[in-house]
Design an enzyme around this catalytic site. Structure first.
Site, PDB file in Angstrom:
ATOM      1  N   GLU A  51      33.642  43.587  28.478  1.00  0.00           N
ATOM      2  CA  GLU A  51      33.679  44.806  29.282  1.00  0.00           C
ATOM      3  C   GLU A  51      33.879  45.971  28.324  1.00  0.00           C
ATOM      4  O   GLU A  51      34.785  45.951  27.488  1.00  0.00           O
ATOM      5  CB  GLU A  51      34.828  44.777  30.293  1.00  0.00           C
ATOM      6  N   ASP A  62      43.710  53.709  35.843  1.00  0.00           N
ATOM      7  CA  ASP A  62      44.198  53.070  34.621  1.00  0.00           C
ATOM      8  C   ASP A  62      45.588  53.548  34.249  1.00  0.00           C
ATOM      9  O   ASP A  62      45.985  54.668  34.555  1.00  0.00           O
ATOM     10  CB  ASP A  62      43.220  53.349  33.471  1.00  0.00           C
ATOM     11  N   TYR A 177      35.814  40.539  40.294  1.00  0.00           N
ATOM     12  CA  TYR A 177      36.977  40.805  39.448  1.00  0.00           C
ATOM     13  C   TYR A 177      38.188  40.914  40.365  1.00  0.00           C
ATOM     14  O   TYR A 177      38.310  41.850  41.151  1.00  0.00           O
ATOM     15  CB  TYR A 177      36.734  42.109  38.676  1.00  0.00           C
TER      16      TYR A 177
END
Length: 277
Positions: A51, A62, A177
């Site tokens: 990734e 994040d 994911y």
């Protein structure tokens, strides 16, 4: 359509009876040349899927480590075009290892969706993870990406219930994911039992491989996840290895690349020691 790199890689992992290692690094962190060296060496170190983060000035999903990596890359002059150039350079040496671009929609929108998809395919990108586009907005990027031949990989979380999952899985391909904990990246890891239960539940809704991330830092943690999931994803801890290799001036130190690669190799060793049950 011929089998994609992602499909071939997960089929190979299944044949080997093990989970894979998915590594995340930020494109251009801490600078373009150093990031390219890291990228080129990841497969030999044991990364099964890569990734590559597309740097963005407001990476809201994040944690501090990946936010800082994005800012380092942007400060060093990184752009979305240079991210694609990194992939193109990688493909000159490696036409096997899957690469997924991960990030936010704004840079892609600014680039132009059609132009970006064409450039990404030409560079050798295999899939996209765009964290701020929900399924309700599939016509923005997901559907054009799938039509162009790129996998669109979606996130599922502990709060993605059985009623929501079919919507999340619509148009999803390559793998799903699973974000094993709630909150921003870089926080604590979920327990092995919780991961096993989540993977079992997801497998009841899809035949896609399930990669599990968030909070994996050690070879033992990677092995625990890879024993029950199709892959373990390591991002924040890897980005922190990059930061640890910076000199006092904030530039790449002499041992930065080797330090990152040695860390990936240790994670890969853990993953390969774990046989799936």
């Amino acid at each position: 359509m011929s089998e994609s790199r992602l499909e071939r890689r997960f089929a190979a992992l299944k044949a080997e009876g093990r989970g894979g290692l998915v590594t995340f690094t930020t494109a251009g962190d801490p600078d373009y040349d150093t990031a390219c060296k890291i990228l080129q060496r990841l497969p030999a170190a044991g990364a099964d899927v890569i990734e590559l983060g597309m740097p963005f000035s407001d990476p809201m999903a994040d944690g501090p480590s990946i936010q800082a990596a994005s800012l380092r890359a942007l400060d060093a002059g990184m752009t979305l075009q240079k991210t694609l150039d990194m992939v193109r350079g990688f493909r000159a040496e490696d036409d096997v290892t899957p690469i997924v671009l991960m990030g936010y929609y704004n840079p892609i929108y600014s680039y132009g969706v059609d132009a970006f998809l064409k450039a990404a395919l030409d560079a050798g990108v295999d899939g996209l993870i765009v964290v701020d586009l929900p399924p309700e907005e599939d016509d923005e990027l997901c559907e054009p990406a799938v039509a162009a031949g790129l996998h669109f990989i979606r996130l599922a979380t502990p709060t993605t219930d059985d009623a929501r999952l079919p919507k999340v899985l619509t148009n999803t391909s390559g793998f799903i994911y699973y974000v094993s904990i709630m909150g921003i990246t870089g926080t604590k890891a979920a327990s092995g039992d919780a991961v096993r239960a989540a993977v079992t539940r997801l497998k009841g809704h899809t035949d896609l491989p399930v990669a599990v991330g968030f909070g994996i830092r050690t070879p033992d943690q990677a092995a625990e996840v890879a024993a029950v999931a199709d892959a373990a994803v390591v991002g924040t801890a890897l980005v922190e290895q990059v930061k640890a290799g910076l000199g006092p001036d904030g530039l790449a130190g002499e041992g930065l690349v080797d330090g990152v690669i040695d860390y990936v190799a240790s994670l890969a060793q853990g993953v390969r020691a774990a046989r799936q049950g």
